[in-house]
Scaffold this motif. Structure first.
Motif, PDB file in Angstrom:
ATOM      1  N   ASN A  74       0.817  -1.218   0.000  1.00  0.00           N
ATOM      2  CA  ASN A  74       0.000   0.000   0.000  1.00  0.00           C
ATOM      3  C   ASN A  74       0.852   1.270   0.000  1.00  0.00           C
ATOM      4  O   ASN A  74       0.614   2.209   0.766  1.00  0.00           O
ATOM      5  N   GLU A  75       1.825   1.305  -0.880  1.00  0.00           N
ATOM      6  CA  GLU A  75       2.709   2.452  -0.958  1.00  0.00           C
ATOM      7  C   GLU A  75       2.091   3.553  -1.820  1.00  0.00           C
ATOM      8  O   GLU A  75       0.903   3.524  -2.148  1.00  0.00           O
ATOM      9  N   THR A  76       2.935   4.502  -2.211  1.00  0.00           N
ATOM     10  CA  THR A  76       2.486   5.649  -2.989  1.00  0.00           C
ATOM     11  C   THR A  76       1.796   5.216  -4.277  1.00  0.00           C
ATOM     12  O   THR A  76       0.824   5.854  -4.719  1.00  0.00           O
TER      13      THR A  76
ATOM     14  N   VAL B 206      -0.200   2.830  -4.876  1.00  0.00           N
ATOM     15  CA  VAL B 206      -1.609   2.516  -4.659  1.00  0.00           C
ATOM     16  C   VAL B 206      -2.441   3.790  -4.590  1.00  0.00           C
ATOM     17  O   VAL B 206      -3.570   3.844  -5.123  1.00  0.00           O
ATOM     18  N   ARG B 207      -1.914   4.835  -3.973  1.00  0.00           N
ATOM     19  CA  ARG B 207      -2.626   6.113  -3.927  1.00  0.00           C
ATOM     20  C   ARG B 207      -2.743   6.719  -5.322  1.00  0.00           C
ATOM     21  O   ARG B 207      -3.788   7.282  -5.679  1.00  0.00           O
ATOM     22  N   VAL B 208      -1.677   6.593  -6.107  1.00  0.00           N
ATOM     23  CA  VAL B 208      -1.719   7.076  -7.491  1.00  0.00           C
ATOM     24  C   VAL B 208      -2.761   6.298  -8.283  1.00  0.00           C
ATOM     25  O   VAL B 208      -3.517   6.875  -9.083  1.00  0.00           O
ATOM     26  N   ASP B 209      -2.823   4.993  -8.068  1.00  0.00           N
ATOM     27  CA  ASP B 209      -3.843   4.162  -8.723  1.00  0.00           C
ATOM     28  C   ASP B 209      -5.241   4.711  -8.465  1.00  0.00           C
ATOM     29  O   ASP B 209      -6.071   4.824  -9.376  1.00  0.00           O
ATOM     30  N   SER B 210      -5.528   5.049  -7.233  1.00  0.00           N
ATOM     31  CA  SER B 210      -6.859   5.529  -6.863  1.00  0.00           C
ATOM     32  C   SER B 210      -7.162   6.880  -7.507  1.00  0.00           C
ATOM     33  O   SER B 210      -8.294   7.126  -7.959  1.00  0.00           O
ATOM     34  N   VAL B 211      -6.158   7.744  -7.573  1.00  0.00           N
ATOM     35  CA  VAL B 211      -6.346   9.052  -8.200  1.00  0.00           C
ATOM     36  C   VAL B 211      -6.644   8.893  -9.685  1.00  0.00           C
ATOM     37  O   VAL B 211      -7.562   9.521 -10.225  1.00  0.00           O
TER      38      VAL B 211
ATOM     39  N   SER C 285     -10.158   7.448 -10.287  1.00  0.00           N
ATOM     40  CA  SER C 285     -11.197   8.459 -10.077  1.00  0.00           C
ATOM     41  C   SER C 285     -11.236   9.442 -11.245  1.00  0.00           C
ATOM     42  O   SER C 285     -12.323   9.875 -11.666  1.00  0.00           O
TER      43      SER C 285
ATOM     44  N   TYR D 104      -6.750  -0.882 -12.124  1.00  0.00           N
ATOM     45  CA  TYR D 104      -5.854   0.218 -11.781  1.00  0.00           C
ATOM     46  C   TYR D 104      -4.671   0.224 -12.756  1.00  0.00           C
ATOM     47  O   TYR D 104      -4.375  -0.803 -13.380  1.00  0.00           O
TER      48      TYR D 104
END
Length: 243
Positions: free
Chosen positions: A58-60, A62-67, A70, A210
């Protein structure tokens, strides 16, 4: 006695030189092609391992994936969804049809080694994808349900992996024909690469994967293809030696 160590050193240096020359011989099954397969495998496996590590931790990434997921959801249009719903079929079921058609062609042409290589790469790739998905257990994006049939996990993208294996290997089969020109080879690999990219992008646009899923599918497909290519070369070399 004084010349013996020097002779051994010279002999060792000569063996290394001969080994390296053999590994870069473009006319040998175990030469440049095998070396390229090994290098590609190492690089693809390294890239896939990095993606997998980031997904699991759950590194950076994964956050980029979510952005990114969306963003696609907010900017997708009905026309775009319709177009990419067609494009994504190139990953499946078109791949399934191609596996059968190409296998039938190779069987009728009596290209037995290429036939087994084709089936091993495509069917084996599907098995690897299944194992990876059910080992990682990554959930799909939140908007994925509209374009999914049944339950499946997200990493890696099966469409992207299947397209990578199928179309790049098909490009190789076309390019390796005795009468294939340089232009034919360039077009074959160019079209195959474009299809892989289009399929991967379609999975993002439709919101069923993703970005790291798509990249994971492509890198896993390239790694598996390099293994299949190396295996084919070893078998071809052995057949030639026993002929």
């Amino acid at each position: 006695m004084t010349g013996e160590p020097g002779s051994r050193e010279l002999s060792a240096a000569q063996r290394v030189k001969e080994f390296l020359a053999a590994r870069f011989d473009p006319n040998s099954q175990l030469g440049l092609g095998l070396t390229a397969s090994f290098v590609i495998f190492v690089l693809a496996l390294w890239a896939f391992s990095g993606l997998l590590d980031a997904v699991l931790d759950n590194e950076t990434l994964v956050r980029v994936d979510s952005v990114v997921e969306s963003w696609f959801h907010l900017h997708a249009t009905p026309a775009g969804l319709a177009i990419f719903n067609v494009v994504t079929q190139l990953g499946s079921p078109v791949v399934v049809v191609l596996v059968f058609v190409v296998a039938l062609y190779l069987w009728r042409a009596n290209e037995i080694l290429l036939l087994w290589n084709w089936l091993g790469a495509t069917i084996g790739g599907k098995a690897i994808e299944y194992v990876l998905k059910n080992t990682v257990h990554r959930s799909r994006p939140q908007y994925a349900a509209a374009y999914l049939y049944g339950h499946s996990y997200s990493f890696p993208s099966g469409h992207s992996m299947g397209a990578t294996v199928c179309y790049l290997l098909l490009a190789y089969l076309i390019a390796s024909r005795p009468n294939a020109t340089r232009r034919t080879r360039s077009i074959a690999f160019g079209v195959a690469t474009a299809i892989v990219i289009a399929v991967g992008f379609s999975r993002l646009y439709l919101g069923v994967h993703y970005p790291s899923d798509v990249l994971g599918g492509i890198t896993a497909g390239v790694a598996w293809l390099s293994v299949c290519g190396a295996t084919r070369r070893f078998v071809a070399q052995r057949q030639a030696a026993s002929a």
